[in-house]
Structure formats: C-alpha cells, structure tokens
Scaffold this active site. Structure first.
Site, PDB file in Angstrom:
ATOM      1  N   GLU A  79       1.519  -3.942   6.052  1.00 33.83           N
ATOM      2  CA  GLU A  79       2.712  -4.762   6.251  1.00 33.83           C
ATOM      3  C   GLU A  79       3.319  -4.454   7.612  1.00 33.83           C
ATOM      4  O   GLU A  79       4.492  -4.710   7.856  1.00 33.83           O
ATOM      5  CB  GLU A  79       3.722  -4.544   5.128  1.00 33.83           C
ATOM      6  CG  GLU A  79       4.197  -3.129   4.922  1.00 33.83           C
ATOM      7  CD  GLU A  79       5.288  -3.028   3.861  1.00 33.83           C
ATOM      8  OE1 GLU A  79       6.442  -3.368   4.176  1.00 33.83           O
ATOM      9  OE2 GLU A  79       4.975  -2.622   2.733  1.00 33.83           O
ATOM     10  N   CYS A 111       3.492  -3.015  -0.058  1.00 31.52           N
ATOM     11  CA  CYS A 111       2.681  -1.799  -0.197  1.00 31.52           C
ATOM     12  C   CYS A 111       1.472  -1.988  -1.103  1.00 31.52           C
ATOM     13  O   CYS A 111       0.744  -1.021  -1.372  1.00 31.52           O
ATOM     14  CB  CYS A 111       3.543  -0.664  -0.735  1.00 31.52           C
ATOM     15  SG  CYS A 111       4.951  -0.284   0.323  1.00 31.52           S
ATOM     16  N   HIS A 233       2.100   4.801  -6.335  1.00 30.98           N
ATOM     17  CA  HIS A 233       2.639   4.482  -5.007  1.00 30.98           C
ATOM     18  C   HIS A 233       3.794   5.436  -4.722  1.00 30.98           C
ATOM     19  O   HIS A 233       4.653   5.674  -5.571  1.00 30.98           O
ATOM     20  CB  HIS A 233       3.112   3.034  -4.959  1.00 30.98           C
ATOM     21  CG  HIS A 233       3.909   2.717  -3.723  1.00 30.98           C
ATOM     22  ND1 HIS A 233       3.439   2.987  -2.453  1.00 30.98           N
ATOM     23  CD2 HIS A 233       5.162   2.195  -3.563  1.00 30.98           C
ATOM     24  CE1 HIS A 233       4.349   2.636  -1.562  1.00 30.98           C
ATOM     25  NE2 HIS A 233       5.399   2.148  -2.205  1.00 30.98           N
TER      26      HIS A 233
END
Length: 385
Positions: A79, A111, A233
């Site tokens: 990103e 993400c 994550h």
C-alpha cells in the site's frame, strides 16, 4: 499436490530509531510504547530505499539463478506504491533479471494485499506445477511527526518463493475471507499520510477476527487447540496479542501455549515496526527462526487483516527440515543497523524529493545493494550494486 512456501527472505533499511528516544523527544512515558504497544524500535527508510529496493533485496537474498529462470509470476503486495500505473513488481523483475516470460503485477488492499498474492500464487502453481511464483510484501508505514501512529511506523519487505513440494510450509486449502466496506484506515490520492480512526480500526480488527474464526471453525471443524502457533497481522504487537486473546478467552491452556509462540513470532516485529502487508509474514519468519518448540507437521494458523476491510484466516503445515531453509543470525544483522537520533530520523524519514530547476530530475548517492539512483525525466531509475 502440496503447494506452499519454499523459501522466505527479509530486508530492512539500515537505519533504526529507538522508541525510548522518540518517547523522550515527545515527552511521553517510554512504557507507553514498550508495554502499551509492545514495540521497542522502528526501521527508518530514506528516500533512496522504497518498496522496490527493499523487495528486490529481500528476494535476492533467497533466489538462485535456477529460481530466476523458473519464476513465471512476480506479485508485490503493497500500500506504498511509488507509481499510480507501473507495478513495483515490474521494476523488481528487471532488477533481479527474472525470466522475461513472466507475469508481474501489484496487488493493493491495505495490509492484506500480499495474502491475496499468496493465494493467487497457489492457484497458479496448481495449474502449472513446474513453475515458481515470487510473492513480495513490501511497505513503508508513515504517519507523520508527532502523530498518534508515529511509534508504530516501520519499513521492510518479506519475499516468499511459492512452489510445489515446498521445503518450509505447505498451504492448506481452508481459507475463509470476509469483506466489510468500512473507513477505519485509508489514504486519499491527495494525502501524503493515511487517515486513521484508531479506536474503530482496532475494534474492527478484533471483530473481523472473531467472526471469521467462528466461520472458519464451522466450515473446517478446526479449533484453536489444533494449532501449534498463530501468526496475526501486526500493526503493533499488542494488537496481535489482543486478537489472540479474543479467540482463546475460554481456553487458558491453549492461550498460554499460543502466547509463548506469539512472543517468539514478534521478535522481529518488535524491532522493525509495522510493515503493513509484510507484518504477518515477518511474524511467520520470526516464529520459525526463534522458536525451538515447533516440529515437522505442526499446523500454524494465520489471520491477515487489511483495513477497509478485507481479512482472511488460513493455515499451513510445517515441512520436515524447514529449519534448514532459515537464517540463524538475523538478529545480529538487525542489531548492526545505524541508530538515529530523533532529529536525524525526522530529516531522513520525512525527506521530500526535490527535483531540479526544470522539475523533472535528481540524482542520489546510496551504497546499499539496491537503491534509487536517480529520477530522470520523471522516470525512477534503480540500480543493483
């Protein structure tokens, strides 16, 4: 057919900021970062080091010439794009001299992008078993000086070679995804830094995890106790720990065991910071290189989350001899990075590229293995040392 991760590599910039120094400069209790976020350092990337150079460096560390000739797809999840049209994967493909008859693309969804790339790679190998796919997660997290997100910034890239009969991790076919059209984190084209609704985002991270995991259990019959470890994550390490606790709240024995593995999985994230698409895979690398409790055939659960929001839960199984494909001295490399003062960090990390009087060119000096050498007639020119 068994398909998964055959090799995995990582690259970070040579600069690092200690969050204790940042806390002092911002007049904040350092424990707010060390304990509240479970973060101690952040990687700092100069303008000559971007998603292309970091991605190329991470991949170059693991690829042989035979790999480069067999790779027929390069996927970059990011990103932090450096061009609104040309994919970072195309630049990396050229820098690494990969087989010319290859597809090279860039995937964006906050993400989550690299996780989508991993799934695409697996589908491609299922169709073409002799091919190899290079999946790179490369990002630079920037929030601005003295912003709320400043201590969670970071930079780095994880490269994964996906093949049939992998030597590290076999990817199972148990993926469950969820999409929600929400605005918890976003960056308009006209904005240099992202917009963040922090409280809402952390709530969505956890709610997406609990609801998707419930659906995963319903579809697969697998429970948290079935897994040797979980990689999540990691926007900051404490968020991942909260997520793990949310789905293991009624199983203290499993939570205790998985928390031990979690602590091994955040060793690198702890000193790198947030690298968006690569954070979950940096966590995997940290787990594999720092845990002595894992064995062949152990199952690892993954939770990938990209704001906006798309998330996915999937699993993999460790291959016998996986440890032979890893690096033993990575922390030594990370400890050798140049430590910056807060003023140096602000000057380097937030430097703006100033083009010449004609507004279209500039030259740089950078001695790292891969670097942005110049911008010439608005074209980014990279070089391999």
């Amino acid at each position: 057919m068994k398909i998964g991760i055959d090799k995995i590599g990582f690259a970070a910039p040579n600069y690092v900021l200690d969050l204790a120094d940042l806390a002092e400069a911002r007049s904040i209790d350092p424990n707010k970062y060390k304990i509240g976020l479970l973060q101690s350092q952040m990687a700092v990337s100069p303008v000559t080091q971007d998603i292309v150079t970091l991605g190329a460096q991470a991949a170059d560390a693991i690829l042989s010439e035979e790999d480069k000739s067999s790779i027929d797809m390069v996927i970059v999840g990011t990103e932090s794009s450096i061009d609104q049209s040309k994919a970072a994967a195309v630049f990396i493909h050229g820098l690494l001299s990969i087989n010319p008859f290859a597809r090279s693309i860039e995937i964006k969804e906050a993400c989550y992008g690299a996780t989508a790339g991993l799934s695409l790679a697996k589908s491609h190998i299922a169709r073409f078993p002799n091919s190899k796919v290079l999946v790179i997660a490369s990002d630079i997290a920037k929030y601005g000086i003295a912003s709320v997100g400043e201590p969670t910034q970071g930079a780095g890239a994880v490269a994964m070679l996906v093949t049939a009969n992998p030597r590290i991790l076999v990817l199972e076919s148990d993926n469950v995804c969820q999409t929600r059209d929400i605005m918890d984190f976003w960056r308009p084209n006209y904005s240099r830094f992202p917009q963040v609704d922090g409280k809402f985002s952390t709530e969505q991270y956890t709610d997406c995890l609990t609801t998707t995991f419930a659906e995963y259990t319903r579809r697969t019959g697998k429970y948290l106790r079935d897994f040797a470890a979980m990689c999540l994550h990691i926007p900051f390490a404490k968020q991942g720990l909260k997520g793990l606790r949310a789905i293991a709240s009624d199983d203290d024995k499993t939570l205790c065991r998985l928390t031990e593995r979690f602590n091994e999985a955040i060793v690198y994230n702890h000193v790198i910071g947030n690298i968006y698409t690569g954070s979950i895979f940096l966590s995997l690398l940290s787990l594999l290189e720092n845990s002595k409790a894992l064995t062949a055939n152990d199952q690892i659960l993954f939770y990938s989350y990209g704001s906006g929001a798309v998330c996915e839960i999937f699993s993999g199984r460790l291959v016998a001899g996986y440890e032979d494909q890893l690096q033993a001295n990575r922390m030594e490399e990370l400890d050798s990075r140049t430590r910056l003062s807060v003023l140096e960090y602000e000057a380097i990390f937030f430097e703006k590229i100033q083009l010449d009087d004609q507004g279209n060119s500039i030259h740089f000096v950078d001695e790292t293995p891969f670097a942005l050498e110049k911008i010439e007639e608005h074209k980014r020119i990279y070089r391999k040392k």
